[in-house]
Design an enzyme around this catalytic site. Structure first.
Site, mmCIF file in Angstrom:
data_model
loop_
_atom_site.group_PDB
_atom_site.id
_atom_site.type_symbol
_atom_site.label_atom_id
_atom_site.label_comp_id
_atom_site.label_asym_id
_atom_site.label_seq_id
_atom_site.Cartn_x
_atom_site.Cartn_y
_atom_site.Cartn_z
ATOM 1 N N TYR A 29 0.836 -1.210 0.000
ATOM 2 C CA TYR A 29 0.000 0.000 0.000
ATOM 3 C C TYR A 29 0.867 1.255 0.000
ATOM 4 O O TYR A 29 0.595 2.216 -0.715
ATOM 5 C CB TYR A 29 -0.929 0.012 1.217
ATOM 6 C CG TYR A 29 -1.982 1.084 1.127
ATOM 7 C CD1 TYR A 29 -3.239 0.810 0.590
ATOM 8 C CD2 TYR A 29 -1.718 2.384 1.552
ATOM 9 C CE1 TYR A 29 -4.204 1.796 0.480
ATOM 10 C CE2 TYR A 29 -2.675 3.384 1.435
ATOM 11 C CZ TYR A 29 -3.913 3.081 0.906
ATOM 12 O OH TYR A 29 -4.865 4.066 0.780
ATOM 13 N N PHE A 61 -7.266 19.949 -24.688
ATOM 14 C CA PHE A 61 -7.951 18.703 -25.013
ATOM 15 C C PHE A 61 -9.344 18.747 -24.358
ATOM 16 O O PHE A 61 -9.559 19.502 -23.407
ATOM 17 C CB PHE A 61 -7.146 17.502 -24.506
ATOM 18 C CG PHE A 61 -7.799 16.197 -24.831
ATOM 19 C CD1 PHE A 61 -7.965 15.803 -26.154
ATOM 20 C CD2 PHE A 61 -8.289 15.369 -23.838
ATOM 21 C CE1 PHE A 61 -8.603 14.616 -26.470
ATOM 22 C CE2 PHE A 61 -8.921 14.164 -24.151
ATOM 23 C CZ PHE A 61 -9.078 13.802 -25.464
ATOM 24 N N ASP A 62 -10.287 17.917 -24.842
ATOM 25 C CA ASP A 62 -11.668 18.081 -24.357
ATOM 26 C C ASP A 62 -11.870 17.741 -22.883
ATOM 27 O O ASP A 62 -12.721 18.341 -22.229
ATOM 28 C CB ASP A 62 -12.708 17.412 -25.261
ATOM 29 C CG ASP A 62 -12.421 15.964 -25.561
ATOM 30 O OD1 ASP A 62 -11.529 15.402 -24.919
ATOM 31 O OD2 ASP A 62 -13.088 15.396 -26.450
ATOM 32 N N ASP A 121 0.687 20.046 -20.785
ATOM 33 C CA ASP A 121 -0.053 18.801 -20.965
ATOM 34 C C ASP A 121 0.864 17.931 -21.826
ATOM 35 O O ASP A 121 0.996 18.151 -23.032
ATOM 36 C CB ASP A 121 -1.397 19.067 -21.646
ATOM 37 C CG ASP A 121 -2.163 17.775 -21.937
ATOM 38 O OD1 ASP A 121 -1.518 16.706 -21.990
ATOM 39 O OD2 ASP A 121 -3.391 17.827 -22.127
ATOM 40 N N ALA A 156 1.009 14.684 -22.681
ATOM 41 C CA ALA A 156 0.596 13.377 -23.215
ATOM 42 C C ALA A 156 1.503 12.905 -24.361
ATOM 43 O O ALA A 156 1.917 11.759 -24.400
ATOM 44 C CB ALA A 156 -0.861 13.442 -23.675
ATOM 45 N N LYS A 207 -0.268 7.574 -23.777
ATOM 46 C CA LYS A 207 0.255 7.926 -25.106
ATOM 47 C C LYS A 207 1.772 7.661 -25.135
ATOM 48 O O LYS A 207 2.193 6.547 -25.330
ATOM 49 C CB LYS A 207 -0.043 9.405 -25.423
ATOM 50 C CG LYS A 207 -1.493 9.667 -25.831
ATOM 51 C CD LYS A 207 -2.386 9.839 -24.652
ATOM 52 C CE LYS A 207 -3.741 10.374 -24.987
ATOM 53 N NZ LYS A 207 -4.632 10.364 -23.820
ATOM 54 N N HIS A 226 -21.027 13.056 -28.756
ATOM 55 C CA HIS A 226 -20.548 12.116 -29.785
ATOM 56 C C HIS A 226 -20.370 10.694 -29.272
ATOM 57 O O HIS A 226 -20.440 9.743 -30.038
ATOM 58 C CB HIS A 226 -19.260 12.625 -30.440
ATOM 59 C CG HIS A 226 -18.123 12.872 -29.497
ATOM 60 N ND1 HIS A 226 -18.183 13.810 -28.507
ATOM 61 C CD2 HIS A 226 -16.893 12.287 -29.397
ATOM 62 C CE1 HIS A 226 -17.035 13.803 -27.839
ATOM 63 N NE2 HIS A 226 -16.242 12.888 -28.352
HETATM 64 N N1 F0G Z 1 -4.499 15.544 -22.828
HETATM 65 C C1 F0G Z 1 -4.441 15.224 -24.145
HETATM 66 C C2 F0G Z 1 -3.681 16.106 -25.076
HETATM 67 C C3 F0G Z 1 -5.102 14.082 -24.604
HETATM 68 O O1 F0G Z 1 -5.062 13.786 -25.900
HETATM 69 C C4 F0G Z 1 -5.811 13.267 -23.682
HETATM 70 C C5 F0G Z 1 -6.521 12.072 -24.124
HETATM 71 C C6 F0G Z 1 -5.835 13.651 -22.332
HETATM 72 C C7 F0G Z 1 -5.163 14.795 -21.943
HETATM 73 C C8 F0G Z 1 -6.573 12.861 -21.285
HETATM 74 O O2 F0G Z 1 -5.859 11.741 -20.950
HETATM 75 O O3 F0G Z 1 -7.352 9.836 -21.615
HETATM 76 O O4 F0G Z 1 -5.416 9.513 -20.035
HETATM 77 O O5 F0G Z 1 -7.425 10.716 -19.298
HETATM 78 N N2 F0G Z 1 -6.725 11.775 -25.334
HETATM 79 C C9 F0G Z 1 -7.326 10.585 -25.894
HETATM 80 C C10 F0G Z 1 -7.511 10.747 -27.378
HETATM 81 C C11 F0G Z 1 -8.533 10.092 -25.192
HETATM 82 O O6 F0G Z 1 -8.143 9.847 -27.995
HETATM 83 O O7 F0G Z 1 -7.015 11.699 -27.968
HETATM 84 P P1 F0G Z 1 -6.562 10.376 -20.454
#
Ligand code: F0G
Length: 460
Positions: A74, A126-127, A216, A218, A259, A452
């Site tokens: 843990y 990102f969304d 960010d 990723a 990613k 979507h």
């Molecule tokens: N930031 C970016 C630039 C991303 O593309 C994503 C996720 C996230 C944050 C969120 O990360 O999924 O680990 O919680 N992108 C995926 C896509 C879902 O299909 O582009 P997560």
């Protein structure tokens, strides 16, 4: 970039996963039963799955063997310290807060810094980042350079932020800007990179106006690869050197390890040197994720992330990875398919308003092309246009269209061969040959947010 015919993948395959292509009649039935929404398809009914590059990487033998030394204690598990070391080596930050994926890191960061009624600028959020900002009744603001939204405009760093607009904002809204977020590469406009100069200048502005800046991260390694390729000042530098410099121009980062850390699940929030922020983040982490040394992940997953950070920044890996995306992109460009150029890092983005110019946006051309790709060859792509980013105005009931109508072919890392890419190109070629016969779609069900994922469609 090396000539593709002179080299092959810098790995060999030890294990395979069977995939099958359903017949045309089966695909026709399956997509209709899925209400023409590819999120409703079962993965086993998809032949080449380009829905996302997130969590879909093939892990290496080195990562899989790391799972076996998962320490599931843990508190204080060994793998946490390995992750901490990897973050120090690759990113250069002292404090890491593991989370179950990227959006969980965003949740902690926003909980720490954001208050109602504020504005969070970025190149292009990102969304999920946008979602976290809106949930706290604040506003996301995308300040990407204008060239970044013109698919035909050739510019080496289309993910750059407009520094003039950023400074104006920082100057005029003191106290209302809790942070700046720079997304590298910029997913929303095609995996487009951000230049080192732009990141450095943005950071200098945030220093001047005393606002923290976060990356960010990723797809940070892909961004570093583009800096090396496209900025002569960095052509002789290693990816790891570039990464260390890039992260030095920020106060911290959020990371979706799904990613560029080549894992199927995992993420983290990291801070360069601010221990106070780290302790505050841990308080929130404990509520939502778990204790500071595991944060919602098993010890084995932490190990895979740690090892993936090193592998994801290996130069020959990146050359192969981006090389494959560009192999497909070049084929499509030769065929005359209109794409976001120059080609980006994690996928190919088709400009659907140009690919299907005669279909009105009300007939959802992006979604219609997604449907056709599945029908043609069992390929799953994603629409990043009206369905994903548009919305129905609550007052007028009219549809509000986003600036772009894109279709994304996201390429998973180390998963498909160039021959799979050939099939994708062939399918698009066949579709281009029968463009005038393609029927549009109408949305017959939509949820209030992120429609979507669950929308239902019918052919017009
Ligand atoms: N930031 C970016 C630039 C991303 O593309 C994503 C996720 C996230 C944050 C969120 O990360 O999924 O680990 O919680 N992108 C995926 C896509 C879902 O299909 O582009 P997560």
């Amino acid at each position: 970039m090396r000539e593709r015919h002179l080299y092959a993948e810098p790995y060999r395959v030890k294990m395979v996963e069977r995939i099958k292509q359903k017949s045309f009649d089966e695909r026709k039935k399956l997509i209709s039963e899925a209400h023409y929404n590819i999120f409703n398809l079962r993965a086993e009914d998809v032949y080449i799955d380009l829905l996302t590059d997130s969590g879909t990487s093939a892990m290496s033998a080195n990562q899989w063997s790391g799972l076996m030394i998962g320490d599931e204690s843990y508190a204080g598990c060994a793998n946490y310290f390995n992750l901490q070391q990897a973050v120090k080596d690759i990113i250069g930050y002292n404090f890491v807060v593991p989370t179950h994926q990227g959006r969980a890191a965003e949740n902690i960061l926003m909980s720490m810094f954001l208050k109602e009624g504020q504005t969070v600028p970025g190149n292009m959020h990102f969304d999920t980042t946008e979602g976290h900002i809106r949930m706290r009744r604040s506003s996301p603001l995308n300040l990407v350079i204008d060239e970044g939204l013109d698919t035909a405009f050739d510019h080496p760093f289309k993910g750059n932020i407009n520094l003039g607009r950023l400074e104006e904002l920082l100057k005029n809204s003191m106290g209302k800007i809790p942070m700046l977020i720079m997304t590298v590469t910029c997913n929303s406009n095609g995996g487009q990179p951000v230049s080192m100069d732009n990141i450095r200048s943005a950071y200098e502005l945030t220093r001047k106006y005393k606002v923290p800046m976060f990356i960010d991260a990723a797809r940070f390694a892909e961004n570093c690869y583009f800096i090396k390729q496209r900025d002569p000042a960095y052509s002789g530098k290693s990816i790891r050197h570039i990464a260390r410099e890039m992260f030095s121009y920020a106060d911290g980062c959020t990371m979706s390890a799904k990613k560029d850390a080549l894992v199927n699940i995992g993420g983290f929030l990291a801070f360069k040197d601010n221990e106070e922020w780290y302790e505050k983040a841990v308080q929130i982490q404990i509520c939502y994720e778990g204790f500071r040394t595991y944060g919602g992940l098993a010890g084995r997953d932490l190990e895979a992330v740690a090892r993936g950070l090193y592998e994801g920044t290996e130069e020959d890996y990146l050359e192969d990875r981006i090389g494959q995306v560009h192999y497909l992109g070049q084929k499509l460009i030769k065929m005359g398919v209109p794409l976001q150029i120059p080609l980006g890092g994690h996928g190919i983005f088709i400009d659907v308003t140009k690919f299907l110019p005669d279909m009105p946006r009300a007939e959802l051309p992006g979604q219609a092309l997604v449907k056709e790709l599945y029908l043609e060859a069992g390929i799953r792509a994603i629409e990043l246009g009206t369905c994903a980013f548009g919305y129905r105005c609550p007052e007028t009931g009219n549809e509000v269209y986003p600036p772009q109508e894109l279709l994304r072919l996201a390429i998973p890392r180390r998963v498909y061969s160039d021959r799979h890419m050939d099939i994708v190109a062939q399918a698009l070629s066949a579709i281009a040959g029968r463009k005038d016969k393609i029927r549009g779609l109408k949305m017959v069900y939509q949820a209030e947010i992120m429609r979507h994922f669950t929308a239902r469609f019918e052919p017009i």
